[in-house]
Enzyme design. Structure first.
Site, PDB file in Angstrom:
ATOM      1  N   SER A  94      32.098  36.791  39.029  1.00  0.00           N
ATOM      2  CA  SER A  94      32.085  35.963  37.817  1.00  0.00           C
ATOM      3  C   SER A  94      31.893  34.496  38.181  1.00  0.00           C
ATOM      4  CB  SER A  94      33.396  36.158  37.056  1.00  0.00           C
ATOM      5  OG  SER A  94      33.448  35.274  35.957  1.00  0.00           O
ATOM      6  N   CYS A 149      44.944  36.694  30.496  1.00  0.00           N
ATOM      7  CA  CYS A 149      44.585  37.661  29.455  1.00  0.00           C
ATOM      8  C   CYS A 149      45.806  38.274  28.795  1.00  0.00           C
ATOM      9  CB  CYS A 149      43.731  38.773  30.042  1.00  0.00           C
ATOM     10  SG  CYS A 149      42.703  38.184  31.368  1.00  0.00           S
TER      11      CYS A 149
HETATM   12  C1  LIG Z   1      38.668  36.678  35.512  1.00  0.00           C
HETATM   13  C2  LIG Z   1      38.583  38.089  36.016  1.00  0.00           C
HETATM   14  C3  LIG Z   1      37.761  39.043  35.395  1.00  0.00           C
HETATM   15  C4  LIG Z   1      37.004  38.750  34.124  1.00  0.00           C
HETATM   16  O1  LIG Z   1      35.900  37.922  34.338  1.00  0.00           O
HETATM   17  P1  LIG Z   1      35.283  37.129  33.058  1.00  0.00           P
HETATM   18  O2  LIG Z   1      34.062  36.488  33.626  1.00  0.00           O
HETATM   19  O3  LIG Z   1      36.330  36.145  32.646  1.00  0.00           O
HETATM   20  O4  LIG Z   1      34.982  38.151  32.023  1.00  0.00           O
HETATM   21  C5  LIG Z   1      37.696  40.311  35.937  1.00  0.00           C
HETATM   22  N1  LIG Z   1      38.386  40.630  37.036  1.00  0.00           N
HETATM   23  C6  LIG Z   1      39.183  39.748  37.663  1.00  0.00           C
HETATM   24  C7  LIG Z   1      39.920  40.168  38.889  1.00  0.00           C
HETATM   25  C8  LIG Z   1      39.316  38.457  37.174  1.00  0.00           C
HETATM   26  O5  LIG Z   1      40.126  37.589  37.790  1.00  0.00           O
END
Ligand SMILES: *Cc1c(COP(=O)(O)O)cnc(C)c1O
Length: 390
Positions: A199, A325
């Site tokens: 990401s 989240c």
């Molecule tokens: C932040 C995160 C995500 C989600 O990524 P987004 O781009 O915010 O949808 C998934 N997995 C982990 C381990 C994360 O830290």
């Protein structure tokens, strides 16, 4: 007031170099990469350059990178897309109980749609045991999905060993590497993964963009239907400014990784040692050494994590309890509970995640104000009073 941002696992700011790289694609270079005229060709060139940069950071080939709207979409595509493309071979999936909700809830979705899912337990340090993965494999198993680094406690999982096992058994292997890419060395061949999630906004790129690495030859069913973009795996006009920003962020992260990881590990250790020395009845959550350089996670007995966060915020310090989240909900973190930490202890947990702009002085400031905050909250805590009078 001093401002100290210690929530880099939730998100990071866009670096100036990244914003600079993005701007032309929000202005004069606005073309659609699918168009054949010069505007389109310019856009297409930038798209493919970004793909090379992201691939370079994880040792992949550019054509194995599929851009998505972020880590969440990449996890959904990896898990649900693999399950549906390979359901003819079997309907069993193995994952862990400490995955990010993007992976966990994708697995839950499959569970409601006729698939079997094994949610593996973890050790008290938050590690998945390779022998548990081996024991869970059946003739029906089509996918193993285990995160590289946990976003709450920062433990680094034995991905390479699990990868070897998956390869031996011919099972597709996915890892959510959102918290490891750009922070510690990540190489898809070295790890032995077929699918890997990353990401942009966790590595100083813009939000709303990420990617799924799909090893050549891996069967996956697209989750969106439409045009032919991203080799038909993820149709829709590309988020070009975002993708260009992600590419730039990946390039810079790769260049600076070694030095920055060492610097952050020093700051992290100063923070961990300082907290454990100065404050009684506190524990570090997660593994002491198999841990990413940017993560510290503590449980303070007899106080609520949310109260600590509010007090820290009043001192200009931004931290979090569990993951961004689930904050806002009163349930303690599923990760800490899976590690066997009792409810009442899990409730007093705070995660501090370091980043590029944090300094030695930031850590000194936290170590200066935190003991007083904990002391004050404990003085008001009925739990602490009861314990003290025992
Ligand atoms: C932040 C995160 C995500 C989600 O990524 P987004 O781009 O915010 O949808 C998934 N997995 C982990 C381990 C994360 O830290």
């Amino acid at each position: 007031m001093r401002k100290v941002y210690l929530d880099h696992s939730a998100t990071t700011p866009v670096r100036p170099e990244v914003l600079e790289a993005m701007l032309p694609y929000l202005k004069e270079n606005f073309g659609n990469p699918s168009s054949i005229h010069s505007f389109g060709r310019e856009a297409k060139k930038a798209l493919e350059e970004a793909r090379e940069r992201v691939a370079g950071l994880i040792g992949a080939r550019p054509e194995e990178i599929t851009f998505t709207s972020g880590g969440t979409e990449a996890d959904n595509l990896a898990i649900i897309g693999t399950a549906y493309a390979n359901a003819d071979k079997g309907r069993h999936i193995i994952t862990s109980s400490i995955e990010h909700h993007a992976a966990l809830d994708s697995a839950q979705f499959l569970l409601r749609h006729g698939f079997k899912v094994t949610f593996l337990p973890v050790t008290p340090e938050g590690l998945v045991r390779v022998e548990d993965v081996a024991a869970a494999i059946t003739d029906e198993t089509i996918l193993i999905s285990i995160m590289h680094v946990n976003n709450e406690v920062g433990t680094i999982q034995p991905i390479k060993e699990i990868g070897r096992l998956a390869r031996e058994k011919g099972i597709i292997f996915h890892t959510d590497a959102v918290q490891s890419v750009g922070k510690i060395p990540v190489n898809v061949d070295d790890l032995g993964v077929d699918l890997l999630t990353a990401s942009s906004h966790k590595i100083y790129g813009p939000k709303g963009v990420g990617c799924l690495y799909i090893r050549k030859g891996t069967r996956i069913q697209p989750q969106l239907h439409g045009g032919g973009q991203e080799r038909k795996r993820r149709p829709g006009t590309e988020n070009l400014p975002g993708i260009v920003g992600f590419g730039k962020a990946a390039e810079l992260a790769g260049k600076e990784l070694e030095e920055e990881a060492a610097r952050l590990a020093r700051l992290r250790d100063k923070l961990i040692d300082g907290v454990l020395e100065r404050i009684p009845e506190v524990q570090l959550n997660g593994h002491r050494t198999l841990r990413v350089p940017h993560n510290a996670n503590f449980s303070f007995r007899y106080v609520e994590g949310e109260s600590i966060l509010l007090s820290l915020d009043m001192h200009g310090i931004a931290a979090s309890s569990g993951s961004a989240c689930t904050s806002g909900s009163l349930d303690p973190s599923h990760v800490l509970l899976a590690m066997g930490i009792p409810h009442e202890v899990a409730h007093g947990s705070v995660r501090m995640t370091l980043g590029k702009d944090n300094t030695e002085e930031d850590i000194d400031y936290v170590l200066e104000v935190l003991p007083g905050i904990i002391e004050r909250l404990r003085a008001m805590s009925p739990l602490y009073q009861r314990r003290a009078s025992n």
